[in-house]
Design a protein around this motif. Structure first.
Motif, mmCIF file in Angstrom:
data_model
loop_
_atom_site.group_PDB
_atom_site.id
_atom_site.type_symbol
_atom_site.label_atom_id
_atom_site.label_comp_id
_atom_site.label_asym_id
_atom_site.label_seq_id
_atom_site.Cartn_x
_atom_site.Cartn_y
_atom_site.Cartn_z
ATOM 1 N N THR A 52 -76.848 -0.035 52.616
ATOM 2 C CA THR A 52 -75.458 -0.461 52.825
ATOM 3 C C THR A 52 -75.290 -1.141 54.175
ATOM 4 N N TRP A 53 -75.844 -0.534 55.231
ATOM 5 C CA TRP A 53 -75.705 -1.110 56.568
ATOM 6 C C TRP A 53 -76.478 -2.420 56.706
ATOM 7 N N VAL A 54 -77.648 -2.505 56.081
ATOM 8 C CA VAL A 54 -78.437 -3.744 56.139
ATOM 9 C C VAL A 54 -77.710 -4.865 55.399
ATOM 10 N N LEU A 55 -77.199 -4.582 54.210
ATOM 11 C CA LEU A 55 -76.491 -5.604 53.441
ATOM 12 C C LEU A 55 -75.186 -5.998 54.131
ATOM 13 N N ASN A 56 -74.535 -5.029 54.772
ATOM 14 C CA ASN A 56 -73.318 -5.344 55.525
ATOM 15 C C ASN A 56 -73.629 -6.325 56.656
ATOM 16 N N TYR A 57 -74.787 -6.138 57.292
ATOM 17 C CA TYR A 57 -75.222 -7.062 58.349
ATOM 18 C C TYR A 57 -75.417 -8.465 57.791
ATOM 19 N N LYS A 63 -71.045 -14.814 56.520
ATOM 20 C CA LYS A 63 -69.635 -15.211 56.526
ATOM 21 C C LYS A 63 -69.201 -15.880 57.819
ATOM 22 N N CYS A 64 -69.850 -15.543 58.916
ATOM 23 C CA CYS A 64 -69.400 -16.052 60.213
ATOM 24 C C CYS A 64 -70.587 -16.200 61.155
ATOM 25 N N SER A 65 -70.856 -17.428 61.582
ATOM 26 C CA SER A 65 -72.012 -17.677 62.440
ATOM 27 C C SER A 65 -71.831 -17.067 63.832
ATOM 28 N N ARG A 66 -70.599 -16.992 64.316
ATOM 29 C CA ARG A 66 -70.367 -16.488 65.661
ATOM 30 C C ARG A 66 -70.412 -14.967 65.755
ATOM 31 N N VAL A 67 -70.645 -14.304 64.615
ATOM 32 C CA VAL A 67 -70.697 -12.845 64.629
ATOM 33 C C VAL A 67 -71.856 -12.345 65.483
ATOM 34 N N ARG A 68 -72.881 -13.179 65.659
ATOM 35 C CA ARG A 68 -74.045 -12.759 66.450
ATOM 36 C C ARG A 68 -73.672 -12.453 67.891
ATOM 37 N N TRP A 69 -72.568 -13.028 68.376
ATOM 38 C CA TRP A 69 -72.135 -12.761 69.748
ATOM 39 C C TRP A 69 -71.745 -11.298 69.936
ATOM 40 N N PHE A 70 -71.385 -10.629 68.839
ATOM 41 C CA PHE A 70 -70.887 -9.253 68.924
ATOM 42 C C PHE A 70 -71.934 -8.220 68.497
ATOM 43 N N LEU A 71 -73.173 -8.667 68.327
ATOM 44 C CA LEU A 71 -74.312 -7.781 68.041
ATOM 45 C C LEU A 71 -74.058 -6.863 66.838
ATOM 46 N N PRO A 72 -73.869 -7.427 65.646
ATOM 47 C CA PRO A 72 -73.623 -6.577 64.473
ATOM 48 C C PRO A 72 -74.796 -5.679 64.120
ATOM 49 N N GLN A 129 -62.622 -11.580 62.409
ATOM 50 C CA GLN A 129 -61.457 -11.825 61.566
ATOM 51 C C GLN A 129 -60.420 -12.690 62.280
ATOM 52 N N ARG A 130 -60.415 -12.664 63.595
ATOM 53 C CA ARG A 130 -59.438 -13.436 64.368
ATOM 54 C C ARG A 130 -59.535 -14.932 64.097
ATOM 55 N N THR A 131 -60.742 -15.411 63.857
ATOM 56 C CA THR A 131 -60.931 -16.856 63.678
ATOM 57 C C THR A 131 -61.435 -17.228 62.284
ATOM 58 N N SER A 132 -62.184 -16.331 61.657
ATOM 59 C CA SER A 132 -62.842 -16.713 60.401
ATOM 60 C C SER A 132 -62.143 -16.186 59.146
ATOM 61 N N HIS A 133 -61.358 -15.130 59.293
ATOM 62 C CA HIS A 133 -60.683 -14.517 58.143
ATOM 63 C C HIS A 133 -61.680 -14.249 57.018
ATOM 64 N N CYS A 134 -62.732 -13.525 57.364
ATOM 65 C CA CYS A 134 -63.823 -13.252 56.418
ATOM 66 C C CYS A 134 -63.469 -12.180 55.393
ATOM 67 N N PHE A 135 -62.547 -11.299 55.740
ATOM 68 C CA PHE A 135 -62.280 -10.141 54.891
ATOM 69 C C PHE A 135 -60.830 -10.135 54.420
ATOM 70 N N SER A 136 -60.611 -9.482 53.305
ATOM 71 C CA SER A 136 -59.257 -9.395 52.761
ATOM 72 C C SER A 136 -58.393 -8.490 53.638
ATOM 73 N N ARG A 137 -57.093 -8.663 53.499
ATOM 74 C CA ARG A 137 -56.157 -7.825 54.259
ATOM 75 C C ARG A 137 -56.327 -6.360 53.880
ATOM 76 N N LEU A 138 -56.546 -6.088 52.595
ATOM 77 C CA LEU A 138 -56.738 -4.716 52.133
ATOM 78 C C LEU A 138 -57.945 -4.077 52.808
ATOM 79 N N SER A 139 -59.038 -4.822 52.895
ATOM 80 C CA SER A 139 -60.254 -4.311 53.525
ATOM 81 C C SER A 139 -60.019 -3.991 54.994
ATOM 82 N N MET A 140 -59.369 -4.896 55.709
ATOM 83 C CA MET A 140 -59.144 -4.678 57.129
ATOM 84 C C MET A 140 -58.208 -3.505 57.381
ATOM 85 N N VAL A 141 -57.144 -3.395 56.590
ATOM 86 C CA VAL A 141 -56.205 -2.273 56.748
ATOM 87 C C VAL A 141 -56.927 -0.950 56.485
ATOM 88 N N ALA A 142 -57.758 -0.933 55.447
ATOM 89 C CA ALA A 142 -58.508 0.282 55.129
ATOM 90 C C ALA A 142 -59.442 0.662 56.278
#
Length: 202
Positions: A52-57, A63-72, A129-142
């Motif tokens: 799960t964690w590997v696939l999430n990575y 979904k977002c190339s700049r995610v690497r800046w935040f060390l996922p 999510q601030r710039t790419s809106h990769c996830f649904s609102r439901l996912s983020m709220v959860a």
């Protein structure tokens, strides 16, 4: 969810443990036949958590190339270490006399590492999510709600001075269900995700 409730029901049914919240998850997993449920679920569940964690990575990176800046990958490392600790807690649990010290260390490590993996993953999601809106609102709220609850209950587990001896048992069950809920949300994010590999050789 089904694993914990099934174990508790079996242990109570056979008179091996008192009803919730008198028994911990580990207490209910010490008896036959409930330990069969526990071992099967954790032995299968730990590798699934790592996956799960590997696939999430991979999902975040796709979904977002700049995610690497935040060390996922931090969440991957924490989540994988937590899953390995879960395996350790299973290995040190037996129906007879078991190594309580190592079991407690492994189980505690599982909760701490997995909770920090969830919290850090939520931080990464907020940043992208601030710039790419990769996830649904439901996912983020959860994720907001589950992360807040994980943080609050972790604080209670570490610092609460509740005199009720069963309070720690309640915390254990609540944290386990919250972690399962968070993993479910990650699964929801990946409902349309596909991994494609090109294995052609030159």
């Amino acid at each position: 969810h089904n694993r914990h409730t099934c174990m508790l029901n079996l242990a109570v049914h056979y008179g091996q443990e008192k009803p919730f919240p008198a028994a911990t998850i580990s207490n209910t997993a010490q008896h036959y036949p409930s330990y069969l449920v526990f071992r099967f679920a954790t032995i299968c569940g730990a590798p699934l958590l790592i996956m799960t964690w590997v696939l999430n990575y991979f999902l975040l990176r796709s979904k977002c190339s700049r995610v690497r800046w935040f060390l996922p990958e931090v969440s991957v490392l924490l989540g994988t270490a937590g899953a390995l600790a879960l395996m350790g807690s299973t290995a040190t649990l037996d129906t007879g006399r078991h190594n309580t010290g190592w079991h407690v260390k492994c189980a505690t490590s599982f909760f701490l590492l997995t909770i920090f993996a969830c919290l850090y993953n939520t931080f990464v999601n907020i940043m992208v999510q601030r710039t790419s809106h990769c996830f649904s609102r439901l996912s983020m709220v959860a994720k907001y709600i589950l992360s807040a609850l994980l943080a609050v209950w972790l604080y209670l587990a570490l610092y609460s001075k509740n005199p009720n001896k069963n309070f720690g048992h309640v915390v254990e069950y609540v944290l386990a269900f919250l972690i399962l809920g968070y993993v479910y949300v990650i699964g929801y994010d990946m409902r349309d995700f596909r991994l494609d590999y090109d294995l052609t050789t030159a």
